[in-house]
Design an enzyme around this catalytic site. Structure first.
Site, PDB file in Angstrom:
ATOM      1  N   ASP A  57     140.009  14.458  69.958  1.00 26.27           N
ATOM      2  CA  ASP A  57     138.928  15.084  70.727  1.00 26.27           C
ATOM      3  C   ASP A  57     139.438  15.775  71.985  1.00 26.27           C
ATOM      4  O   ASP A  57     138.845  15.666  73.063  1.00 26.27           O
ATOM      5  CB  ASP A  57     137.862  14.045  71.083  1.00 26.27           C
ATOM      6  CG  ASP A  57     138.439  12.847  71.843  1.00 26.27           C
ATOM      7  OD1 ASP A  57     139.687  12.731  71.902  1.00 26.27           O
ATOM      8  OD2 ASP A  57     137.668  12.040  72.370  1.00 26.27           O
ATOM      9  N   GLY A  96     144.100   4.866  75.238  1.00 33.78           N
ATOM     10  CA  GLY A  96     144.282   4.161  73.967  1.00 33.78           C
ATOM     11  C   GLY A  96     145.593   4.549  73.326  1.00 33.78           C
ATOM     12  O   GLY A  96     145.945   5.720  73.295  1.00 33.78           O
ATOM     13  N   ARG A 115     135.698   7.699  68.994  1.00 36.68           N
ATOM     14  CA  ARG A 115     134.981   7.792  70.281  1.00 36.68           C
ATOM     15  C   ARG A 115     133.683   8.578  70.110  1.00 36.68           C
ATOM     16  O   ARG A 115     132.803   8.093  69.403  1.00 36.68           O
ATOM     17  CB  ARG A 115     135.877   8.398  71.358  1.00 36.68           C
ATOM     18  CG  ARG A 115     136.001   7.384  72.502  1.00 36.68           C
ATOM     19  CD  ARG A 115     137.029   7.768  73.529  1.00 36.68           C
ATOM     20  NE  ARG A 115     137.284   9.166  73.632  1.00 36.68           N
ATOM     21  CZ  ARG A 115     137.147   9.892  74.752  1.00 36.68           C
ATOM     22  NH1 ARG A 115     136.771   9.294  75.862  1.00 36.68           N
ATOM     23  NH2 ARG A 115     137.434  11.156  74.766  1.00 36.68           N
ATOM     24  N   ASP A 175     141.729  10.110  68.217  1.00 29.91           N
ATOM     25  CA  ASP A 175     140.388  10.683  68.084  1.00 29.91           C
ATOM     26  C   ASP A 175     140.372  12.198  67.888  1.00 29.91           C
ATOM     27  O   ASP A 175     139.375  12.753  67.452  1.00 29.91           O
ATOM     28  CB  ASP A 175     139.557  10.331  69.334  1.00 29.91           C
ATOM     29  CG  ASP A 175     139.485   8.829  69.560  1.00 29.91           C
ATOM     30  OD1 ASP A 175     139.400   8.095  68.573  1.00 29.91           O
ATOM     31  OD2 ASP A 175     139.512   8.401  70.732  1.00 29.91           O
ATOM     32  N   ASP A 204     141.827  12.491  77.124  1.00 29.60           N
ATOM     33  CA  ASP A 204     141.225  13.328  78.165  1.00 29.60           C
ATOM     34  C   ASP A 204     140.943  12.538  79.450  1.00 29.60           C
ATOM     35  O   ASP A 204     140.986  13.111  80.541  1.00 29.60           O
ATOM     36  CB  ASP A 204     139.988  14.080  77.656  1.00 29.60           C
ATOM     37  CG  ASP A 204     138.797  13.189  77.509  1.00 29.60           C
ATOM     38  OD1 ASP A 204     139.002  11.966  77.382  1.00 29.60           O
ATOM     39  OD2 ASP A 204     137.677  13.709  77.506  1.00 29.60           O
ATOM     40  N   GLY A 205     140.718  11.238  79.345  1.00 27.73           N
ATOM     41  CA  GLY A 205     140.600  10.434  80.559  1.00 27.73           C
ATOM     42  C   GLY A 205     141.906  10.470  81.348  1.00 27.73           C
ATOM     43  O   GLY A 205     141.906  10.605  82.574  1.00 27.73           O
ATOM     44  N   ARG A 261     144.349   0.604  81.208  1.00 29.77           N
ATOM     45  CA  ARG A 261     143.430   1.288  82.092  1.00 29.77           C
ATOM     46  C   ARG A 261     143.908   1.081  83.527  1.00 29.77           C
ATOM     47  O   ARG A 261     144.625   0.129  83.824  1.00 29.77           O
ATOM     48  CB  ARG A 261     142.034   0.699  81.959  1.00 29.77           C
ATOM     49  CG  ARG A 261     141.397   0.960  80.615  1.00 29.77           C
ATOM     50  CD  ARG A 261     139.912   0.668  80.682  1.00 29.77           C
ATOM     51  NE  ARG A 261     139.395   0.485  79.319  1.00 29.77           N
ATOM     52  CZ  ARG A 261     138.625  -0.502  78.948  1.00 29.77           C
ATOM     53  NH1 ARG A 261     138.246  -1.412  79.832  1.00 29.77           N
ATOM     54  NH2 ARG A 261     138.204  -0.610  77.691  1.00 29.77           N
ATOM     55  N   ALA A 300     161.579  11.899  71.648  1.00 27.13           N
ATOM     56  CA  ALA A 300     161.895  13.325  71.736  1.00 27.13           C
ATOM     57  C   ALA A 300     162.158  13.737  73.177  1.00 27.13           C
ATOM     58  O   ALA A 300     163.033  14.563  73.454  1.00 27.13           O
ATOM     59  CB  ALA A 300     160.744  14.153  71.145  1.00 27.13           C
ATOM     60  N   VAL A 337     163.303  11.794  75.585  1.00 27.85           N
ATOM     61  CA  VAL A 337     164.616  11.269  75.969  1.00 27.85           C
ATOM     62  C   VAL A 337     165.723  12.206  75.497  1.00 27.85           C
ATOM     63  O   VAL A 337     166.623  12.584  76.265  1.00 27.85           O
ATOM     64  CB  VAL A 337     164.845   9.858  75.391  1.00 27.85           C
ATOM     65  CG1 VAL A 337     166.270   9.389  75.696  1.00 27.85           C
ATOM     66  CG2 VAL A 337     163.824   8.865  75.933  1.00 27.85           C
ATOM     67  N   THR A 385     146.151  10.680  71.077  1.00 24.49           N
ATOM     68  CA  THR A 385     144.953   9.873  70.811  1.00 24.49           C
ATOM     69  C   THR A 385     144.604  10.018  69.335  1.00 24.49           C
ATOM     70  O   THR A 385     144.773  11.090  68.761  1.00 24.49           O
ATOM     71  CB  THR A 385     143.745  10.324  71.654  1.00 24.49           C
ATOM     72  OG1 THR A 385     142.549   9.771  71.062  1.00 24.49           O
ATOM     73  CG2 THR A 385     143.585  11.831  71.681  1.00 24.49           C
TER      74      THR A 385
END
Lengths: 331, 331, 331, 331
Positions: free
Chosen positions: C131, C12, C173, C129, C104-105, C73, C23, C25, C127
């Protein structure tokens, strides 16, 4: 019949110029017109600096402040040689119509160019100052009001906390549109406008009357004075000193400055820019030339470029309202 | 001669209602009118819940969303008994003029009240939907456009990152003003409006044509469809499914929802609210009644309350522009 | 010794991903490293779709939402063949170090890639989230809190006007970071978090207790419940119905949705992204690999990629505070 | 045992002070403590101007800039007589604990008050300057960074359009926190900080080097210099002139000014203010006194008031990063 169109941005940049460029690209694509963009205002015309503008260049352009074509002053364009060179370049490039997004200085230049260039010239009003006759609003004006208003909202937090007097200078060149609308929309207590400026003495006297009246009725309070740029002799520091000399000591000056020229355009500027860009291109190939497109009463319109620097009055209902706030509220 | 004025807010709240209340307070103070504010729309009128509104209550009010007088639906006001009670209460309170800030449902109620109440009734258009005839814009409309536009700007970041199709539902009740302006100002690729909705099948077909055309020309791209609420049968989920069934799988629906009703008003709403509040109070004591005040071509005006639910057309230039974007851009 | 670095964004999108690319670059330029950007997440790695990233591409990049490298994805990357292809492509391109900005994915994918690719792999947490274990905050998290908070501020305007109950679903999530911080910073009355969710019945009971307590003490009031996504069985509509069934009728659900993923990043996300991008490049050429860079207590740090999906607790002081608001305020 | 708590805000106002007051009200209510708010900083303490603060006063307070308790300088509080009067008033009012939200000047005053007042004194850091030792951040600091950054984002639009040099002065008193973070997050090209200022000559030389290097590599470009206030001798006009004298003519100065003190607080300031307010009240009734509460590494902490004016270093990673941008980028 296909046409070759050119566009440039000139004068002070204003939020929505890019939205207008985008609309012009789309409108040209729709009609299969070629479109080139000259860079750095009239300089690019003289120096033949240009880029081609494709649909891909319009992606995420509507929300960008500034102008991707850049802008600049152009001294050479105030001289015969520069105008002739520009006209020759336009002819050589086969440009049928030149669109100029800018303010009244830019339109004056365009008018002079018309003495040498036989193609169409169409002006599009782009300036935060709204000081262009022939259109209700100019591209960038609405965003600048909101930027100034939001800044004054923030200043009021501090003004209230300390119950201080704040002087906030806003742009507008020699017109009070931006200052008047920023003052009304931010609930400022006083505004100093070029259109109604009498003398430093009389303004100071009125400000003092208002401050003292408010303090009498409500105790110590904050008080915000919006000041149009280029009005007060010697500027905000002089006004601060004049108030200090009159016994009002807790005065803080704030000059909003160039922040007012930037930022992502508000919806009204994006819509105006889009509408005017489309309308300007729709005139290409007609016998309309040396005009500025504008929007009056929500309808597109044109006026001769030569009349765009005519005097343009403030909204009288707004003036009356602000005057009543400044004169009668605690009378 | 001094007057006793009452004000209430009714129907869906809209940014700028508080700015209008503020203007009414100041305008009444200037004329030495008494002013009371009824709470919770027409409920307060029936239950005699009111507060007095002084100048102190106006401080920092112009920038607040919502309405300090609260709003609510009022079933009792749709019945004879409720209307009579309200009229009796107004008479007992000695109210010479009642100002109603709201939408067309509120004005319908006001019209019925006029059968029982002899004082002045003046409506002020306050709704984000802009679906009130007799005024170019309604209080709250400009802010809602900006809120929707800014949200779509954010959605586009994600849409671009994933080259996805996003469906964004915006408010507007049964009118397309908000959706059309949000779509144009956010450079959306497609808009579904109640005014031009033919059938689900024909809309799906046109959307597919556009998506495929863009993908042919530019490769995988993002695509944003703005959808006016209450148009698509069974709503956004159904539209998502219909697109999925047509082979467009990467579709994400977003319903902006009540976020569009709130927030600090933009300058245009503050200015409109201030102007209409002042104008409404200026009519108190005249023989004008059962009218709505509005602004047409930047001038204050009045129309009979009974005509405010007349049909109000979208701006034809905007419609033509959006149609050309949806039909011809990649044709 | 010069190095060849590659970067991609995966999962995401989050505000600040572009600031991080910028940064990277600049950091590569400073060290004379070559830098390529793979497009569309791991898909670009497999399909060898890449662009070169020069200093010019960094202009005005820091403030853009989304990701110029796009994200997607990648099913192929969950299979052996895809991983091998990616590793082969990296070797062929002579990439010494691969930087992966994602969640984390994405890091799980990177860990599997490490079985086939001998170069360095460095993860950067991006992300909304938050998480991801091993860093106090993830890129995009701060902006998402502000976006959610500002939206709830607007919802409250309407909630106050109508004294209604609003349910506002925010992303996250399976973690409550975003919901908890949005609730605390917007002064919400209640929050439903995955970390503390017991049962629909017990939550409904507590909400009712709070609403009734507030109404007893303060009369009719607004009440805002922030709901983390993926917590309430069958979602917001089911919660609305459950409250209706319990006699609370004036409930409005609002799902903020993908708006939370976009927008110009706030300063904290720009600073975090800039710091992590610089730090990641500083590790190129060392023997540190298969790690994620993060910031803990304002210092850069690394953790093994395999630990980034460990459980990460909410801030205990924040939890205690929110619980006291939900349980004791009107007890 | 019940307690009587007092709170005041002192020194420059900062966004989040109201959020902190709100948290203190709620925390006191929870513990059944009485709470009074002194007005106008220490002046209210000396003149016994106070208001009671109830739960109702907290509604919609978290998002307001400024301070509802007002702030002010207090000359009387720098003298023995004033301190004694304040202490006597606190005793007479039965105040067990005084909470002071402010900066290091306010804490110095609090320390002197402790010589005369036997109750608890607890400081809470509230200033946009972040120049208070013992806490990672001060209330208002995060919002001020975002305000400055957003303003510089707008200035860049104009700077890019005209390819001009802009000097932007930001606040910070005698510390560079705000300037450094605003510069890094807005991708400014150069920053002038009190912590590293050598001499006008050496700074001018470095700026010229950077401008010329950029122009050599990229042609005419915009260039933004962030300048911390109180650093350049004779201020921004002098720096403008110095650059003009060095042949850089297109320089525009912008002083952001008091706009930086106001505005609705960002989430980080609301969260910090809420956390510190709660923590301060939790200390009431303990033997902890003459301390400031702060947050270090996301945990609440206390330090003696006497140490809050100790030197506080800038973040070294940020300094290194900014230096590399200013020195090596085009080297």
């Amino acid at each position: 019949m296909s046409k070759r169109v050119a566009v440039l941005t000139s004068g002070g940049d204003a939020p929505g110029m890019n939205a207008c460029i985008r609309a012009i690209v789309i409108a040209c694509k729709k009609r299969n017109y070629d479109l080139i963009g000259y860079l750095h205002g009239y300089n690019g015309l003289i120096k033949q600096e240009s880029i081609s503008l494709s649909l891909d260049s319009t992606h995420n352009l509507i929300q960008q402040g500034g102008t991707v074509l850049h802008s600049a002053r152009c001294k050479a364009f105030t001289e015969e040689a520069g105008l002739k060179q520009a006209a020759a370049n336009l002819s050589e490039a086969g440009v049928d119509a030149l669109l100029v997004i800018g303010g009244d200085g830019s339109f004056r230049g365009a008018t002079h160019l018309a003495d040498h260039y036989l193609g169409q010239i169409i002006g599009i009003p782009g300036t935060i100052d709204n000081d262009i006759a022939g259109t209700d609003a100019t591209i960038g004006y609405y965003t600048a009001i909101d930027t100034a208003m939001n800044s004054i909202d923030k200043v009021r937090d501090t003004a209230d906390a300390f119950e201080r007097i704040f002087l906030v200078e806003v742009m507008g060149r020699h017109a009070g549109f931006l200052a008047l609308n920023a003052a009304l929309s931010s609930a400022a207590d006083y505004v100093i406008l070029p259109e109604f400026f009498e003398s430093p003495e009389s303004e100071i006297k009125k400000i003092l009357t208002q401050i003292h009246a408010q303090r009498r009725v409500r105790g110590s309070v904050s008080f915000i004075v919006v000041v149009a740029e280029n009005v007060w002799p010697q500027g905000l520091q002089a006004l601060t000193k004049a108030l200090n000399d009159s016994g009002i000591t807790d005065v803080r000056p704030v000059t909003l400055g160039h922040v007012q020229r930037g930022g992502t355009p508000v919806s009204n500027d994006r819509l105006l820019a889009t509408s005017l860009g489309e309308y300007a291109v729709s005139l290409v190939g007609t016998d309309t030339s040396n005009v500025m497109v504008g929007e009056v009463n929500r309808e597109p319109t044109t006026v001769p470029l030569t009349t765009t620097s005519d005097s343009k009055p403030l909204n009288s209902a707004q003036v009356a309202l602000m005057k009543s706030i400044m004169n009668e509220r605690y009378g």
